[in-house]
Design a protein around this motif. Structure first.
Motif, PDB file in Angstrom:
ATOM      1  N   THR A 530       0.585  -1.263   0.172  1.00 55.38           N
ATOM      2  CA  THR A 530      -0.053  -0.011  -0.195  1.00 55.38           C
ATOM      3  C   THR A 530       1.221   1.429   0.013  1.00 55.38           C
ATOM      4  O   THR A 530       0.735   2.130  -0.707  1.00 55.38           O
ATOM      5  CB  THR A 530      -0.557  -0.024   1.426  1.00 55.38           C
ATOM      6  OG1 THR A 530      -1.790  -1.073   1.001  1.00 55.38           O
ATOM      7  CG2 THR A 530      -2.040   1.062   1.280  1.00 55.38           C
ATOM      8  N   HIS A 531       1.799   1.699   0.354  1.00 57.36           N
ATOM      9  CA  HIS A 531       2.834   2.261   0.616  1.00 57.36           C
ATOM     10  C   HIS A 531       3.367   2.573  -0.479  1.00 57.36           C
ATOM     11  O   HIS A 531       4.161   3.136  -0.229  1.00 57.36           O
ATOM     12  CB  HIS A 531       3.474   2.109   2.344  1.00 57.36           C
ATOM     13  CG  HIS A 531       2.645   2.915   3.351  1.00 57.36           C
ATOM     14  ND1 HIS A 531       3.003   4.214   3.551  1.00 57.36           N
ATOM     15  CD2 HIS A 531       1.698   2.032   3.765  1.00 57.36           C
ATOM     16  CE1 HIS A 531       2.081   4.429   5.068  1.00 57.36           C
ATOM     17  NE2 HIS A 531       1.512   3.199   5.191  1.00 57.36           N
ATOM     18  N   ARG A 533       2.792   1.691  -3.530  1.00 61.58           N
ATOM     19  CA  ARG A 533       1.502   2.215  -4.399  1.00 61.58           C
ATOM     20  C   ARG A 533       1.954   3.802  -4.060  1.00 61.58           C
ATOM     21  O   ARG A 533       1.573   4.671  -5.256  1.00 61.58           O
ATOM     22  CB  ARG A 533       0.553   1.142  -4.802  1.00 61.58           C
ATOM     23  CG  ARG A 533       1.132   0.157  -5.071  1.00 61.58           C
ATOM     24  CD  ARG A 533      -0.836  -0.284  -4.835  1.00 61.58           C
ATOM     25  NE  ARG A 533      -0.452  -2.198  -5.334  1.00 61.58           N
ATOM     26  CZ  ARG A 533      -1.037  -2.520  -5.262  1.00 61.58           C
ATOM     27  NH1 ARG A 533      -2.465  -3.138  -3.823  1.00 61.58           N
ATOM     28  NH2 ARG A 533      -1.154  -3.854  -5.735  1.00 61.58           N
ATOM     29  N   LYS A 534       1.617   3.883  -3.208  1.00 64.91           N
ATOM     30  CA  LYS A 534       1.404   5.158  -2.678  1.00 64.91           C
ATOM     31  C   LYS A 534       3.247   6.290  -3.039  1.00 64.91           C
ATOM     32  O   LYS A 534       2.776   7.605  -3.567  1.00 64.91           O
ATOM     33  CB  LYS A 534       1.713   6.245  -1.467  1.00 64.91           C
ATOM     34  CG  LYS A 534       0.489   5.401  -0.717  1.00 64.91           C
ATOM     35  CD  LYS A 534       0.077   5.647   0.413  1.00 64.91           C
ATOM     36  CE  LYS A 534      -1.508   5.092   1.033  1.00 64.91           C
ATOM     37  NZ  LYS A 534      -1.934   6.231   2.506  1.00 64.91           N
ATOM     38  N   SER A 537       2.712   6.582  -6.335  1.00 65.90           N
ATOM     39  CA  SER A 537       2.080   7.624  -7.601  1.00 65.90           C
ATOM     40  C   SER A 537       2.159   8.788  -7.312  1.00 65.90           C
ATOM     41  O   SER A 537       2.120   9.661  -8.477  1.00 65.90           O
ATOM     42  CB  SER A 537       0.825   6.996  -6.651  1.00 65.90           C
ATOM     43  OG  SER A 537      -0.633   8.149  -6.555  1.00 65.90           O
ATOM     44  N   LYS A 538       2.750   8.966  -6.392  1.00 61.08           N
ATOM     45  CA  LYS A 538       3.799  10.643  -5.972  1.00 61.08           C
ATOM     46  C   LYS A 538       4.443  10.662  -6.909  1.00 61.08           C
ATOM     47  O   LYS A 538       5.021  11.798  -7.511  1.00 61.08           O
ATOM     48  CB  LYS A 538       4.026  10.365  -4.381  1.00 61.08           C
ATOM     49  CG  LYS A 538       4.163  11.878  -3.801  1.00 61.08           C
ATOM     50  CD  LYS A 538       4.917  11.606  -2.395  1.00 61.08           C
ATOM     51  CE  LYS A 538       5.395  13.211  -2.324  1.00 61.08           C
ATOM     52  NZ  LYS A 538       5.708  12.922  -1.002  1.00 61.08           N
TER      53      LYS A 538
END
Length: 597
Positions: A530-531, A533-534, A537-538
């Motif tokens: 999850t982190h 992917r963040k 994305s960022k």
């Protein structure tokens, strides 16, 4: 101030509480009595009423007592002292600091905060077992009524600038108007939704009548938000009631107690608690002890309490609760109808929770057995690495307490090790976490600050096989922490590896212990991914827009809000870009040329 005596014959015949101690002067039992002398004498009879009394008296060494003005005062003092000293042989409510309370502070302009500590000032609501839900509720109420969040009123802050606070520090709202909003929050937590909605509707109509249309719109939004909360979280009954329903389910050395709260005809919550008990403790004594300790702190007392069976001191407890509430409180044992169905519903909930807890206990016992651990792994920490070809790598550290995720102990680490190097990254992740644990254990025991439950692992689980486990164990050796058990759980065959052994441990696939270890492993993986992917994305967003001259945060948000994605921005024409708020013709051409050189 307590008075020490050598025998029961020295006790007065007045009401009060008695305190029994062992040879080490440690309090082992606290009781109340209408007549201290007669009550305590019963403990010294040759034939004891219960085996538990025999065990208690085998540890008895000395006695103290405190006289009170009435039996009711004795009941209150007994509950307070049991909570404070937690004597071994009392039926007692386990410390509920794990559950948060919502608190309105006692200030000129009160704040709404979450806390796990009950103080002497302020108004408390709870405890709330659903932490995420109460967080959302508190956040909603703060934004709805625009109450302050700052500890010091040093002048207008960012919240006032973005219309999340009425800025009492700048005199933008009077104390009277501010406290009207606080009273609405109080009504909300009491479950008086009809009353708060009527108040808001009346204010909205008045604002509209006065042509204060902006104020009316704000009130309308508040009304709609509260309706949404009620529809989402609460179950409605036909009549308006103010009840707590209490039911129990006994398990070995503990009893599960469920409290369902109904306010104004709405079930507003269900809390579960654990009472430390023995097999010899009677259910009526357990319910009586729970009521005294549960309502003995700053907590709403309803008009009616529904329970499964009659309890000792029922009339006395009703009188005490009546004093707290300010009007009559009834403890009722329903025999038929809706009230009986509610009690049965609460009992069913207690049985389900008991079975869940027993299942969790079984899973910990199974892990201990198969891994040959010295003690139950109450705290299991799971570790995993997430990356793509070594880029934007993160290390995840999750924690399970008593078989359940303990999210406040979750940690994420941005890896510094150049990749791709999974072994090196795992070594870095364990080093950064275990270094802090080593610092704690290297202190003198008397100098150690007591840690929060769940802070130290009883078992470490690595997502991977022998290779990952080997580098992780090297870190344990480096910090002299090899007394902490560590395993690797390989996903392909669900084999468990332990240090210095080539033979994997295989736990049957339908075993609760294996299921628990799999949940820890999978949660570490989920949390890390999850982190990761963040970050991806960022990174994508940053590299695509942040290098364009003239594009700042506001313009980036405007572009994404209107066009939806980076791809849509790339494919947009100059004319389409120029129509977007904050983007002029020259900037539209600059953006287009950036993506079409």
């Amino acid at each position: 101030m307590s008075t020490k005596v050598k025998s029961a014959d020295e006790l007065p015949t007045k009401p009060g509480i008695y305190i029994m101690k062992n040879a080490d002067e440690k309090i082992i039992y606290i009781g109340k009595a209408k007549n201290l002398k007669n009550r305590v004498k019963s403990y010294f009879k040759e034939k004891k009423d219960r085996p538990k009394t025999t065990v208690l008296m085998s540890h008895f060494h000395s006695l103290e007592y405190i006289i009170t003005n009435s039996e009711k005062e004795a009941l209150i003092l007994e509950a307070n002292l049991i909570k404070k000293h937690r004597p071994k042989y009392n039926i007692r409510l386990k410390d509920d600091k794990r559950y948060p309370y919502a608190k309105l502070t006692n200030e000129d302009f009160p704040r709404l905060v979450l806390t796990r500590h009950i103080g002497k000032t302020g108004t408390y609501y709870g405890p709330f077992t659903d932490v995420r839900s109460v967080n959302e509720t508190v956040k909603l109420l703060k934004s709805l009524f625009k109450i302050r969040t700052c500890k010091r009123m040093d002048g207008p802050c960012l919240n006032s600038q973005i219309n999340l606070c009425n800025a009492p520090c700048a005199g933008k709202i009077s104390k009277e108007e501010y406290n009207e909003n606080i009273s609405k929050i109080d009504l909300f937590f009491q479950g008086k939704y009809n009353k708060i909605l009527k108040t808001l509707e009346d204010e909205m109509k008045q604002a509209s009548k006065n042509q204060e249309f902006e104020k009316a719109a704000v009130l309308r939004d508040q009304i709609n938000s509260i309706h949404e909360v009620i529809e989402k979280q609460f179950v409605e009954f036909m009549d308006e009631t103010d009840q707590d329903i209490i039911a129990t389910s006994l398990k070995e050395n503990a009893t599960i107690v469920v409290v369902m709260s109904i306010r104004n005809g709405n079930i507003i919550g269900r809390d579960d608690f654990i009472m430390t008990t023995t097999e010899e403790d009677r259910s009526d004594d357990i319910i009586s002890a729970f009521i005294k300790q549960y309502y003995g702190i700053n907590r709403h007392v309803p008009k009616e309490i529904l329970i499964e069976e009659n309890i000792p001191d029922k009339k006395l407890i009703e009188d005490w609760l009546t004093d707290i509430r300010g009007n009559k409180v009834h403890i009722h044992i329903p025999q038929k109808g809706t009230k009986l169905r509610l009690v049965r519903m609460a009992r069913k909930n207690a049985d389900i929770i008991k079975n869940q807890k027993e299942k969790m206990d079984d899973s910990l016992i199974e892990v201990k057995k198969y891994l040959k651990l010295e003690k139950l792994p109450l705290v299991i920490e799971g570790y995993d690495i997430s990356n793509i070809s070594g880029k934007l790598a993160v290390g995840s550290n999750v924690s399970f307490l008593n078989g359940k995720p303990n999210k406040k102990q979750y940690r994420i680490f941005k890896m510094q090790t150049p990749g791709p190097d999974d072994y090196g990254m795992m070594k870095e992740l364990l080093t950064r976490r275990l270094k802090k644990i080593a610092e704690y254990y290297n202190q003198e025991e008397k100098e150690r600050i007591p840690l929060e439950p769940g802070s130290m692992p009883d078992l470490i689980l690595i997502d991977g096989g022998k290779g990952q486990l080997h580098v992780a164990y090297e870190v344990l050796e480096k910090y002299n922490l090899t007394f902490i058990p560590i395993i690797g759980l390989a996903k392909e065959f669900e084999e468990i590896f332990i240090p210095k052994s080539n033979i994997p441990i295989r736990i049957p696939e339908n075993n609760e212990g294996l299921h628990l270890l799999q949940r820890v492993r999978d949660e570490a993986h989920r949390f890390g991914v999850t982190h990761h992917r963040k970050l991806r994305s960022k990174k994508i967003t940053e590299s695509s827009l942040d290098n364009i001259p003239g594009i700042g945060k506001k313009r980036k948000i405007s572009l994404l809000k209107n066009l939806g994605s980076i791809d849509e921005i790339k494919n947009a024409s100059v004319e389409e870009l120029a129509k977007i708020d904050l983007i002029n013709q020259n900037l539209a051409e600059t953006i287009y040329k950036h993506f079409h050189p």
